[in-house]
Design an enzyme around this catalytic site. Structure first.
Site, PDB file in Angstrom:
ATOM      1  N   SER A 257     -22.603  67.546  18.918  1.00 15.85           N
ATOM      2  CA  SER A 257     -22.770  66.390  19.791  1.00 15.85           C
ATOM      3  C   SER A 257     -22.556  66.833  21.248  1.00 15.85           C
ATOM      4  CB  SER A 257     -21.826  65.268  19.383  1.00 15.85           C
ATOM      5  OG  SER A 257     -22.222  64.048  19.974  1.00 15.85           O
ATOM      6  N   ASP A 339     -30.969  61.192  12.876  1.00 15.79           N
ATOM      7  CA  ASP A 339     -29.966  60.933  13.913  1.00 15.79           C
ATOM      8  C   ASP A 339     -30.484  59.860  14.876  1.00 15.79           C
ATOM      9  OD1 ASP A 339     -28.002  61.036  15.859  1.00 15.79           O
ATOM     10  OD2 ASP A 339     -27.926  63.222  15.938  1.00 15.79           O
ATOM     11  N   HIS A 371     -26.174  61.841  12.580  1.00 18.63           N
ATOM     12  CA  HIS A 371     -25.465  62.485  13.690  1.00 18.63           C
ATOM     13  C   HIS A 371     -24.279  63.268  13.138  1.00 18.63           C
ATOM     14  CE1 HIS A 371     -24.677  63.229  17.840  1.00 18.63           C
ATOM     15  NE2 HIS A 371     -23.479  62.686  17.802  1.00 18.63           N
TER      16      HIS A 371
END
Length: 420
Positions: A257, A339, A371
């Site tokens: 991320s 995602d 994600h």
């Protein structure tokens, strides 16, 4: 009535109000300061349910410390400390009369254990170990380190050293947490242990903008993507090199991320510092990242824009995609096809830019993931690929798994079989 506030120098405080006076709902109503943190975040570990009053606070900074409000619990905590020995402990819950506690014992090198604590007899009963097989192995200790960034601000970090090589600078992985408004903690960290087992020293850094170290540390990250937030990571790497911990020619930046964004920033902003990078579900274009915020995240759009610095910074100038042609070192990119937070197009864009510049890149897409890689089979495949990638770049070891993993490559109708 009690509450936790940020009121003094950005530090966390426990305060108390007179309940009957709160009906006025005035923001400036006077309160009594009960306890103030030293530098970390305060939380309530145990409360008296009948009196609605906190009994034990926990301040989590580099490490955790307990603050006893109810002095009648001093003997229980002292006995629990003897029970825990080299471990630390946390009171998870209690019964209505608070005479029976559920307690977890934990450390950086052993499996967590769940215990029942009987306050009447000052005696504990072990329920189970979360993963007892871990206790058969000698794991690597995690060190809590207080570093200083270039301007003097604190840089709380955690270092796990590989025990495979005892002396001299070693291959090194900078493992960057996501968020970025999140933090790394001391304790049993599976990724640290895996990388240390493969021959790498591992460092995790609570760079500016991380939570848990006061409001000032958190807000120092606003508008500092690709700038001072990345400076902190570079400062930590340079410290590791100066201390003879990291081999300056064998340093990899890795994360998921925002950590993936930092990995891309590392190869584009400081292209000669890192030998390679691993980007897991990281954004490459900050403008399209903000445009793709899903509807159910709309309430946090404004805080996110403030964090990034919308209106104050040039979004293209803080996007690694803008500088894809600067990448000189090997890059592994991993993404989940479903995602919705950081869309697959974020990775596809920088892969396309690298291809247009004749730059090599390893790109893996997991069709059923979002994600983060959650399916245990996919997670196993992911780290099998990562450790083989790191072994090629840094010279560490990797485990050759007997069976083959099938991983779908983006822009390829067939599945690639990786014999790891």
């Amino acid at each position: 009535m009690y509450g936790l506030l940020n009121i003094k120098d950005g530090l966390h405080c426990l305060v108390r109000w007179r309940t009957e006076a709160l009906h006025s709902c005035k923001e400036d109503y006077p309160y009594e300061l009960v306890c103030q943190s030293e530098s970390g975040t305060l939380g309530v570990e145990l409360s008296d349910l009948k009196a609605h009053a906190p009994q034990i606070l926990i301040e989590t900074d580099l490490r955790s410390r307990k603050i006893i409000i109810d002095q009648e619990l001093v003997n229980d905590l002292s006995a629990l400390k003897q029970l825990a020995k080299d471990r630390e402990f946390y009171i998870v819950n209690d019964d209505v009369d608070s005479m029976t506690w559920l307690v977890i014992l934990y450390s950086d090198t052993l499996s967590p254990q769940n215990w029942i604590w009987n306050r009447n007899h000052k005696k504990g009963q072990k329920l189970f170990s979360v993963n007892p097989s871990l206790d058969k192995y000698k794991l690597s200790a995690m060190e809590s380190i207080e570093l200083r960034a270039r301007e003097g601000l604190r840089l709380p970090s955690y270092l796990t050293r590989s025990t495979l090589n005892q002396s001299g600078p070693q291959p090194f992985v900078l493992l960057v947490h996501g968020g970025p408004q999140a933090r790394d903690y001391w304790g049993l960290n599976s990724v640290h242990q895996l990388l240390a087992n493969r021959g790498y020293h591992v460092l995790s850094v609570n760079y500016r903008g991380s939570t848990g170290f006061g409001k000032r540390h958190l807000l120092a990250g606003e508008g500092q993507w690709y700038a001072a937030m990345q400076d902190y990571l570079v400062d930590a790497v340079e410290w590791a090199v100066d201390e003879g911990i990291a081999d300056p020619k064998k340093i990899v930046i890795m994360g998921g991320s925002y950590g993936g964004y930092a990995a891309l920033a590392g190869l584009t902003r400081d292209p000669e510092l890192f030998a390679a990078a691993v980007d897991i579900v990281g954004p490459s274009n900050v403008e399209t990242l903000l445009e793709s915020i899903p509807p159910y995240w709309e309430p946090i759009r404004k805080p996110t824009e403030r964090m990034v610095g919308v209106g104050r910074v040039d979004l293209a100038a803080i996007s690694p995609l803008t500088y894809a042609n600067r990448i000189q070192r090997p890059l592994l990119i991993v993404h989940g096809a479903n995602d919705v937070r950081v869309k697959l197009s974020e990775s596809e864009s920088i892969v396309a830019a690298m291809h247009s510049n004749d730059l090599p890149v390893d790109f893996i897409v997991f069709p059923g993931e979002c994600h983060g890689i959650e399916d245990p089979r996919n997670s196993l495949a992911l780290y099998a690929v990562i450790e083989k990638f790191l072994a090629k770049q840094l010279g560490g070891r990797f485990e050759r798994i007997a069976r083959q993993f099938k991983i779908h490559l983006c822009n390829d109708e067939a599945s690639l079989v990786l014999d790891v």
